[in-house]
Design a protein around this motif. Structure first.
Motif, short mmCIF file in Angstrom:
data_model
loop_
_atom_site.label_atom_id
_atom_site.label_comp_id
_atom_site.label_asym_id
_atom_site.label_seq_id
_atom_site.Cartn_x
_atom_site.Cartn_y
_atom_site.Cartn_z
N ARG A 1 8.35 -0.09 -8.00
CA ARG A 1 7.53 -0.31 -9.20
C ARG A 1 6.25 0.53 -9.13
NH1 ARG A 1 5.68 -6.09 -11.74
NH2 ARG A 1 7.94 -6.13 -12.09
N LEU A 2 5.61 0.54 -7.98
CA LEU A 2 4.35 1.27 -7.86
C LEU A 2 4.58 2.78 -7.87
CD1 LEU A 2 2.52 -1.04 -5.31
CD2 LEU A 2 2.14 -0.85 -7.77
N ARG A 3 5.72 3.22 -7.34
CA ARG A 3 6.02 4.65 -7.44
C ARG A 3 6.15 5.07 -8.91
NH1 ARG A 3 11.72 7.35 -5.67
NH2 ARG A 3 12.36 5.91 -7.32
N ALA A 4 6.79 4.20 -9.71
CA ALA A 4 6.95 4.51 -11.14
C ALA A 4 5.60 4.59 -11.84
CB ALA A 4 7.83 3.46 -11.80
N GLU A 5 4.60 3.87 -11.32
CA GLU A 5 3.26 3.92 -11.90
C GLU A 5 2.49 5.16 -11.46
OE1 GLU A 5 1.24 0.35 -10.85
OE2 GLU A 5 2.73 -0.97 -11.79
N HIS A 6 2.97 5.83 -10.42
CA HIS A 6 2.30 7.01 -9.87
C HIS A 6 3.33 8.14 -9.78
CE1 HIS A 6 -0.06 3.56 -8.47
NE2 HIS A 6 -1.10 4.35 -8.49
N PRO A 7 3.74 8.72 -10.91
CA PRO A 7 4.83 9.71 -10.90
C PRO A 7 4.50 11.00 -10.19
CG PRO A 7 3.83 9.55 -13.08
CD PRO A 7 3.24 8.44 -12.27
N THR A 8 3.22 11.32 -10.03
CA THR A 8 2.85 12.55 -9.33
C THR A 8 3.16 12.39 -7.85
OG1 THR A 8 1.04 12.92 -10.88
CG2 THR A 8 0.96 14.14 -8.81
N PRO A 9 3.81 13.40 -7.22
CA PRO A 9 4.12 13.28 -5.79
C PRO A 9 2.87 12.96 -4.98
CG PRO A 9 5.23 15.18 -6.73
CD PRO A 9 4.33 14.65 -7.80
N GLY A 10 2.99 12.00 -4.08
CA GLY A 10 1.86 11.57 -3.29
C GLY A 10 2.20 10.36 -2.46
N PRO A 11 1.22 9.65 -1.95
CA PRO A 11 1.47 8.55 -1.01
C PRO A 11 2.26 7.39 -1.60
CG PRO A 11 -0.85 8.62 -1.67
CD PRO A 11 -0.23 9.89 -2.15
N TRP A 12 2.22 7.20 -2.94
CA TRP A 12 2.96 6.10 -3.55
C TRP A 12 4.46 6.37 -3.59
CZ3 TRP A 12 0.44 1.62 -4.42
CH2 TRP A 12 -0.95 1.66 -4.50
N ASN A 13 4.86 7.57 -3.22
CA ASN A 13 6.29 7.90 -3.14
C ASN A 13 6.91 7.46 -1.82
OD1 ASN A 13 5.09 9.84 -5.16
ND2 ASN A 13 7.24 10.37 -5.39
N HIS B 1 11.81 -7.83 -1.81
CA HIS B 1 10.75 -7.88 -2.82
C HIS B 1 9.71 -6.79 -2.60
CE1 HIS B 1 12.50 -11.92 -3.42
NE2 HIS B 1 12.11 -11.75 -4.66
N ARG B 2 9.42 -6.50 -1.35
CA ARG B 2 8.46 -5.44 -1.07
C ARG B 2 9.06 -4.06 -1.40
NH1 ARG B 2 7.37 -7.10 4.83
NH2 ARG B 2 9.15 -8.45 4.39
N TRP B 3 10.36 -3.88 -1.17
CA TRP B 3 11.01 -2.62 -1.56
C TRP B 3 10.96 -2.46 -3.08
CZ3 TRP B 3 12.34 1.75 0.76
CH2 TRP B 3 13.16 2.64 0.09
N ALA B 4 11.28 -3.52 -3.81
CA ALA B 4 11.19 -3.45 -5.27
C ALA B 4 9.76 -3.19 -5.72
CB ALA B 4 11.71 -4.76 -5.88
N PRO C 1 16.25 -25.41 -11.69
CA PRO C 1 15.84 -24.00 -11.88
C PRO C 1 15.37 -23.38 -10.57
CG PRO C 1 14.17 -25.50 -12.75
CD PRO C 1 15.33 -26.35 -12.35
N ASP C 2 15.63 -22.11 -10.43
CA ASP C 2 15.26 -21.39 -9.20
C ASP C 2 13.83 -20.89 -9.33
OD1 ASP C 2 15.19 -20.12 -6.80
OD2 ASP C 2 16.78 -18.69 -7.22
N THR C 3 12.88 -21.82 -9.25
CA THR C 3 11.46 -21.49 -9.30
C THR C 3 10.77 -22.18 -8.13
OG1 THR C 3 10.91 -23.39 -10.70
CG2 THR C 3 11.54 -21.34 -11.82
N PRO D 1 11.43 -11.44 -10.28
CA PRO D 1 10.40 -10.58 -10.88
C PRO D 1 8.98 -11.07 -10.64
CG PRO D 1 12.22 -10.92 -12.41
CD PRO D 1 12.46 -11.84 -11.27
N ASP D 2 8.75 -12.39 -10.61
CA ASP D 2 7.38 -12.87 -10.44
C ASP D 2 6.86 -12.58 -9.04
OD1 ASP D 2 9.29 -14.71 -9.47
OD2 ASP D 2 7.86 -16.36 -9.54
N ILE D 3 7.74 -12.60 -8.05
CA ILE D 3 7.31 -12.28 -6.68
C ILE D 3 7.01 -10.79 -6.57
CG2 ILE D 3 7.97 -12.27 -4.24
CD1 ILE D 3 9.62 -14.75 -4.78
N VAL D 4 7.85 -9.95 -7.18
CA VAL D 4 7.60 -8.51 -7.18
C VAL D 4 6.26 -8.22 -7.86
CG1 VAL D 4 8.42 -6.26 -7.99
CG2 VAL D 4 10.06 -7.95 -7.12
N ALA D 5 6.01 -8.87 -8.98
CA ALA D 5 4.74 -8.67 -9.68
C ALA D 5 3.55 -9.08 -8.81
CB ALA D 5 4.73 -9.45 -10.99
#
Length: 426
Positions: A228-240, A221-224, A356-358, A134-138
């Motif tokens: 994540r960014l598509r979920a932040e931009h629910p209106t159809p557009g380039p973030w889809n 990680h880039r796919w995830a 730990p896996d960090t 999750p930290d890399i995705v963030a």
């Protein structure tokens, strides 16, 4: 840009975009401004090397350097804006798909780069095969959000029947033309790029891919991050949509390599002592190539790992079956339970070494020699892995089972910096 998404249960939906590309006259050379993907750059040595190769190397966008995360991301956004203003980068005049070729000796890889409609794993269109952190995705999401750009394509694979039809036919017609660009990078790979704008060619690619399912070969990680960014931009557009390179591995098979681990705070002597009799351990006083050959033979019979860091190599194999039954989850398919990466993380890292896996404790290194060198330099332990066959990866992905992160390295990976996608242009 057509922002109409594909209907439910459709296959791959790849659309043209106006690529951002370096203006050759404004940079020293195209090779000098490219980079491996962000997670393949060995830091700090590789990062410094790329930064000094050319003042406009793409690493300044994908791995910006500053004192804080926010400052780093803003620096990348400001750099991207300045390069566009100064004409270092320029947008192509019309939307296109891009045919991309990599060649080194007998190895030839060709595919098509475009903006792919995003889909959840449950839809069965794009299949992940590895877990993500999750930290890399963030971190990647913050960079992508601030720059409003897809700075490097993911590597996705699909399998046709192997015949030169559909997308493959368009690719093989296109490479007969003069390319938009060609360069040879210092790793010996030649790179060529063409644009595809003809409506008939685009329709042929679209029809072919609409029946395909893809596997994420590199870029989980880039796919995830895209999702994540598509979920932040629910209106159809380039973030889809997200920037991808699609390779038909029936036509152009990829190489599958392992990703190694460097345990930064565990000396090799302590790692071996902790293993005790849980694995058979043998010291190999041989050069790296012969040690890797021994690893390959041992891995053909069961779980095996090669430890380094103290000037020698140590082969671990034949793990205690009772130990595996206690430490590896029983609610997964046998193919997952017997993966080297599963045994490494569940049995060695979690149970025996308790690491730990960090990033503080574990570095993931693609290059074998670099992993050994870093372990010796840091007084740590390199755990060298044997690669997983592509068929095993694909079969697990189709079952919806994800492997431990960084289990595989598909390649060759696309060079970063040949074509970028600005979400503001789309």
């Amino acid at each position: 840009m057509n922002t109409e998404g594909p209907a439910a249960n459709d296959g791959l939906h790849l659309i043209p975009f106006r690529g951002l590309r370096y203006v050759p006259e404004r940079v020293g050379s195209l090779a000098a401004v490219t980079s491996p993907p962000y997670d393949v750059v060995v830091r700090p040595d590789g990062l410094h090397h790329l930064e000094s190769a050319d003042p406009h190397n793409i690493v300044r966008l994908i791995l910006p350097q500053a004192n804080s995360t926010g400052d780093r991301n803003q620096k990348a956004a400001d750099t991207l804006a300045r390069w566009l203003t100064e004409g270092i980068l320029a947008a192509d005049p019309e939307p296109a798909l891009y045919v991309y070729e990599q060649r080194q000796g007998d190895l030839l890889q060709r595919g098509v780069i475009g903006a792919l409609a995003l889909s959840e794993p449950s839809e069965g269109v794009v299949l992940p095969h590895e877990d993500v952190m999750p930290d890399i995705v963030a971190d990647r999401a913050a960079l992508m959000r601030t720059t409003a750009a897809n700075l490097e394509p993911l590597l996705l694979t699909y399998r046709s029947m192997g015949n030169p039809t559909g997308a493959t036919a368009v690719i093989e017609r296109t490479v007969l033309r003069s390319p938009l660009l060609e360069t040879t990078t210092e790793d010996g790979f030649s790179h060529r790029l063409w644009s595809v704008t003809d409506p008939a060619d685009l329709a042929e690619i679209r029809s072919d891919l609409s029946e395909r399912q893809a596997l994420i070969a590199d870029g989980h990680h880039r796919w995830a991050t895209y999702l994540r960014l598509r979920a932040e931009h629910p209106t159809p557009g380039p973030w889809n949509y997200g920037l991808v390179l699609l390779i038909d591995t029936a036509r152009y098979p990829l190489r599958v390599r392992a990703i190694h681990r460097v345990l930064n705070r565990l000396p090799a002597s302590e790692a071996l002592a902790a293993v005790g009799g849980s694995f058979r351990a043998r010291r190999l006083d041989v050069p790296l190539p012969q040690a890797l050959e021994a690893l390959g033979k041992a891995a053909a019979e069961g779980n095996a790992f090669l430890l380094a860091g103290d000037g020698a190599f140590h082969l671990l194999d034949r793990p205690d079956p009772e130990l595996l039954s206690r430490t590896v989850r029983a609610d997964r398919p046998e193919a997952w339970r017997t993966l080297d990466a599963t045994v490494l993380h569940s049995t060695l890292l979690d149970h025996i070494w308790r690491i730990p896996d960090t990033p503080e404790y574990i570095a993931y290194i693609h290059d074998t020699e670099a992993a050994v060198t870093q372990a010796e330099r840091r007084g740590g332990t390199a755990v060298l892995m044997h690669p997983v066959p592509e068929d095993v990866v694909r079969d697990l992905a189709r079952e919806g089972v994800t492997m431990p992160r960084k289990s595989t390295s598909f390649g060759p990976k696309p060079a970063t910096g040949l074509v970028l996608r600005s979400l503001r242009l789309d």
